[in-house]
Design an enzyme around this catalytic site. Structure first.
Site, PDB file in Angstrom:
ATOM      1  N   ASN A 148     -22.999 -32.816 -22.129  1.00 13.34           N
ATOM      2  CA  ASN A 148     -23.565 -31.363 -22.188  1.00 13.34           C
ATOM      3  C   ASN A 148     -23.557 -31.104 -23.513  1.00 13.34           C
ATOM      4  O   ASN A 148     -22.500 -30.813 -24.139  1.00 13.34           O
ATOM      5  CB  ASN A 148     -22.588 -30.732 -21.234  1.00 13.34           C
ATOM      6  CG  ASN A 148     -22.867 -29.029 -21.374  1.00 13.34           C
ATOM      7  OD1 ASN A 148     -23.657 -28.687 -21.986  1.00 13.34           O
ATOM      8  ND2 ASN A 148     -22.085 -28.281 -20.737  1.00 13.34           N
ATOM      9  N   TRP A 149     -24.642 -30.747 -24.342  1.00 17.81           N
ATOM     10  CA  TRP A 149     -24.573 -30.322 -25.671  1.00 17.81           C
ATOM     11  C   TRP A 149     -24.550 -28.909 -25.801  1.00 17.81           C
ATOM     12  O   TRP A 149     -24.231 -28.622 -27.067  1.00 17.81           O
ATOM     13  CB  TRP A 149     -26.007 -31.007 -26.260  1.00 17.81           C
ATOM     14  CG  TRP A 149     -26.130 -32.386 -26.368  1.00 17.81           C
ATOM     15  CD1 TRP A 149     -25.152 -33.292 -25.766  1.00 17.81           C
ATOM     16  CD2 TRP A 149     -27.363 -33.173 -26.530  1.00 17.81           C
ATOM     17  NE1 TRP A 149     -25.629 -34.596 -25.781  1.00 17.81           N
ATOM     18  CE2 TRP A 149     -27.066 -34.371 -26.405  1.00 17.81           C
ATOM     19  CE3 TRP A 149     -28.551 -32.926 -27.167  1.00 17.81           C
ATOM     20  CZ2 TRP A 149     -28.028 -35.546 -26.541  1.00 17.81           C
ATOM     21  CZ3 TRP A 149     -29.457 -33.905 -27.515  1.00 17.81           C
ATOM     22  CH2 TRP A 149     -29.033 -35.307 -27.248  1.00 17.81           C
ATOM     23  N   LYS A 150     -24.454 -28.256 -25.015  1.00 18.23           N
ATOM     24  CA  LYS A 150     -24.157 -26.777 -25.024  1.00 18.23           C
ATOM     25  C   LYS A 150     -25.076 -26.293 -26.233  1.00 18.23           C
ATOM     26  O   LYS A 150     -26.301 -26.526 -25.960  1.00 18.23           O
ATOM     27  CB  LYS A 150     -22.478 -26.516 -25.250  1.00 18.23           C
ATOM     28  CG  LYS A 150     -21.511 -26.956 -24.219  1.00 18.23           C
ATOM     29  CD  LYS A 150     -20.209 -26.757 -24.326  1.00 18.23           C
ATOM     30  CE  LYS A 150     -19.427 -27.580 -23.274  1.00 18.23           C
ATOM     31  NZ  LYS A 150     -17.987 -27.141 -23.204  1.00 18.23           N
ATOM     32  N   HIS A 183     -21.400 -23.875 -14.708  1.00 15.14           N
ATOM     33  CA  HIS A 183     -20.517 -24.229 -15.735  1.00 15.14           C
ATOM     34  C   HIS A 183     -19.530 -23.053 -16.176  1.00 15.14           C
ATOM     35  O   HIS A 183     -19.732 -21.948 -16.007  1.00 15.14           O
ATOM     36  CB  HIS A 183     -21.164 -24.472 -17.022  1.00 15.14           C
ATOM     37  CG  HIS A 183     -20.372 -25.277 -18.162  1.00 15.14           C
ATOM     38  ND1 HIS A 183     -19.535 -24.681 -19.043  1.00 15.14           N
ATOM     39  CD2 HIS A 183     -20.013 -26.560 -18.215  1.00 15.14           C
ATOM     40  CE1 HIS A 183     -18.709 -25.626 -19.599  1.00 15.14           C
ATOM     41  NE2 HIS A 183     -19.145 -26.704 -19.270  1.00 15.14           N
ATOM     42  N   GLU A 205     -18.300 -21.819 -18.706  1.00 22.79           N
ATOM     43  CA  GLU A 205     -18.943 -20.770 -19.658  1.00 22.79           C
ATOM     44  C   GLU A 205     -19.643 -19.991 -18.929  1.00 22.79           C
ATOM     45  O   GLU A 205     -19.666 -18.638 -19.434  1.00 22.79           O
ATOM     46  CB  GLU A 205     -19.277 -21.645 -20.916  1.00 22.79           C
ATOM     47  CG  GLU A 205     -18.244 -22.389 -21.661  1.00 22.79           C
ATOM     48  CD  GLU A 205     -18.517 -23.711 -22.234  1.00 22.79           C
ATOM     49  OE1 GLU A 205     -19.785 -23.953 -22.490  1.00 22.79           O
ATOM     50  OE2 GLU A 205     -17.483 -24.607 -22.438  1.00 22.79           O
ATOM     51  N   GLU A 232     -14.123 -29.597 -13.559  1.00 25.39           N
ATOM     52  CA  GLU A 232     -13.726 -29.339 -15.015  1.00 25.39           C
ATOM     53  C   GLU A 232     -12.913 -28.192 -15.031  1.00 25.39           C
ATOM     54  O   GLU A 232     -12.887 -27.032 -15.055  1.00 25.39           O
ATOM     55  CB  GLU A 232     -14.968 -28.738 -15.688  1.00 25.39           C
ATOM     56  CG  GLU A 232     -16.121 -29.814 -15.912  1.00 25.39           C
ATOM     57  CD  GLU A 232     -16.967 -29.584 -17.008  1.00 25.39           C
ATOM     58  OE1 GLU A 232     -17.155 -30.334 -18.005  1.00 25.39           O
ATOM     59  OE2 GLU A 232     -17.456 -28.328 -16.952  1.00 25.39           O
ATOM     60  N   GLY A 238     -12.751 -28.231 -24.213  1.00 18.17           N
ATOM     61  CA  GLY A 238     -12.617 -27.926 -25.439  1.00 18.17           C
ATOM     62  C   GLY A 238     -11.486 -27.540 -26.137  1.00 18.17           C
ATOM     63  O   GLY A 238     -11.442 -27.316 -27.218  1.00 18.17           O
ATOM     64  N   SER A 297     -12.278 -32.420 -22.071  1.00 17.81           N
ATOM     65  CA  SER A 297     -11.733 -33.250 -23.377  1.00 17.81           C
ATOM     66  C   SER A 297     -11.856 -34.655 -23.051  1.00 17.81           C
ATOM     67  O   SER A 297     -10.915 -35.543 -23.423  1.00 17.81           O
ATOM     68  CB  SER A 297     -10.319 -32.790 -23.632  1.00 17.81           C
ATOM     69  OG  SER A 297     -10.322 -31.378 -24.129  1.00 17.81           O
ATOM     70  N   GLY A 327     -18.420 -32.837 -23.332  1.00 19.91           N
ATOM     71  CA  GLY A 327     -19.013 -31.570 -24.142  1.00 19.91           C
ATOM     72  C   GLY A 327     -18.837 -32.193 -25.347  1.00 19.91           C
ATOM     73  O   GLY A 327     -19.696 -33.002 -25.991  1.00 19.91           O
ATOM     74  N   GLY A 328     -17.978 -31.873 -26.250  1.00 20.40           N
ATOM     75  CA  GLY A 328     -17.632 -31.995 -27.688  1.00 20.40           C
ATOM     76  C   GLY A 328     -17.906 -33.595 -28.110  1.00 20.40           C
ATOM     77  O   GLY A 328     -18.653 -33.947 -29.024  1.00 20.40           O
TER      78      GLY A 328
HETATM   79  P1  13P Z   1     -15.470 -30.693 -23.730  1.00 28.51           P
HETATM   80  O1  13P Z   1     -15.688 -32.195 -23.453  1.00 28.51           O
HETATM   81  O2  13P Z   1     -15.751 -30.484 -25.224  1.00 28.51           O
HETATM   82  O3  13P Z   1     -13.866 -30.566 -23.507  1.00 28.51           O
HETATM   83  O4  13P Z   1     -16.329 -30.022 -22.767  1.00 28.51           O
HETATM   84  C1  13P Z   1     -16.296 -30.147 -21.584  1.00 28.51           C
HETATM   85  C2  13P Z   1     -17.363 -29.366 -20.937  1.00 28.51           C
HETATM   86  O5  13P Z   1     -17.318 -28.136 -20.716  1.00 28.51           O
HETATM   87  C3  13P Z   1     -18.581 -30.190 -20.312  1.00 28.51           C
HETATM   88  O6  13P Z   1     -19.478 -29.704 -19.664  1.00 28.51           O
END
Ligand code: 13P
Length: 261
Positions: free
Chosen positions: A13-15, A99, A101, A171, A177, A216, A237-238
């Site tokens: 997920n590149w957000k 998600h 967020e 999640e 994050g 993470s 994510g990251g």
């Molecule tokens: P991180 O891997 O940066 O913690 O993010 C997880 C995430 O929200 C994937 O959708």
């Protein structure tokens, strides 16, 4: 020996990151990483603006394309929104729904999640439905209650066939994050609970649903997490913004998978 249901499912997920050139470069590096990843399902989830560029790179490869959100109507006066048929047209196979967020920053609820999951399935997309508790809920011992509520409301009214096309992403919000990953035991407890609930509600299709973990995830924790019986892969994510990290996560999951076969 643990009986694994399926090979690793690893989605990045590149957000809200990456310009066009950066997105296609990253996709090219991941797609070109090597034939050993062919046993994995790899899904790249760029921002809407980069879907076209990344679609061009993944075409003809084993990797698939996903989007980060969709609206529940097919078309019309909904400024700023993107529909399921539009995503299908852009060559997406998957779409994230709910998600944390989206829930925390944009006010999405289990009810809007439900409408979006329905729209995704109707468009022929596989929804990746995100659920998870916040830290206060975990500390209060209410994690499983929270998960049950999100599943019951978010997936109300769906059929067994719908569930066969749906992926659940657990999640925990406190792990996103933050660098603070759930331990394999913490994640497994919730994944097993989710699988049990899905099995009760949707029989075989529910019990064999892909349930992936996010929060993470890094190459260093991917192997022990994937060793857990009910963790079928990852939503990253990251670490998915860098080819080495993302591919490393997939390789470590594959290593665990192959040991079990
Ligand atoms: P991180 O891997 O940066 O913690 O993010 C997880 C995430 O929200 C994937 O959708």
């Amino acid at each position: 020996m643990v009986r694994r249901r399926r090979p690793p499912f690893v989605a990045g997920n590149w957000k809200m990151n990456l310009r066009l050139r950066e997105a296609s470069d990253l996709a090219r590096k991941i797609v070109g990483a090597g034939p050993d990843l062919a046993d994995c399902t790899i899904v790249l989830i760029p921002p809407f603006t980069a879907l076209g560029a990344v679609a061009g790179v993944v075409a003809g490869s084993a990797a698939a394309l996903g989007a980060q959100d969709l609206f529940w109507e097919d078309q019309g006066a909904y400024t700023g929104e993107v529909s399921g048929p539009m995503l299908k047209d852009a060559r997406c196979e998957y779409v994230l729904v709910g998600h944390s967020e989206r829930r925390q920053i944009f006010g999405e609820t289990d009810e809007t999640v439900n409408r979006k999951v329905r729209a995704a399935l109707k468009a022929g997309l596989s929804p990746i439905v995100c659920i998870g508790e916040v830290l206060a809920e975990r500390d209060a011992g209410r994690t499983l209650e929270r998960i049950d509520g999100q599943l019951a409301r978010g997936l109300a009214g769906f059929s067994r066939e719908d569930m066969a096309r749906t992926i659940i992403a657990y999640e925990p919000v406190w792990a996103i994050g933050t660098g603070r990953t759930a331990t394999p035991e913490q994640a497994q407890e919730v994944h097993a609970h989710i699988r049990g609930r899905l099995g009760e509600s949707y029989g075989h299709e529910g019990a064999t649903c892909a349930i992936i973990y996010g929060g993470s995830v890094k190459p260093a924790n991917s192997y022990p997490l994937f060793k857990e019986e009910d963790i079928d892969g990852f939503l990253v994510g990251g670490a998915s913004l860098e080819a080495g990290g993302f591919v490393g996560i997939a390789r470590e999951a594959l290593r665990a998978y192959r040991e079990e076969k």
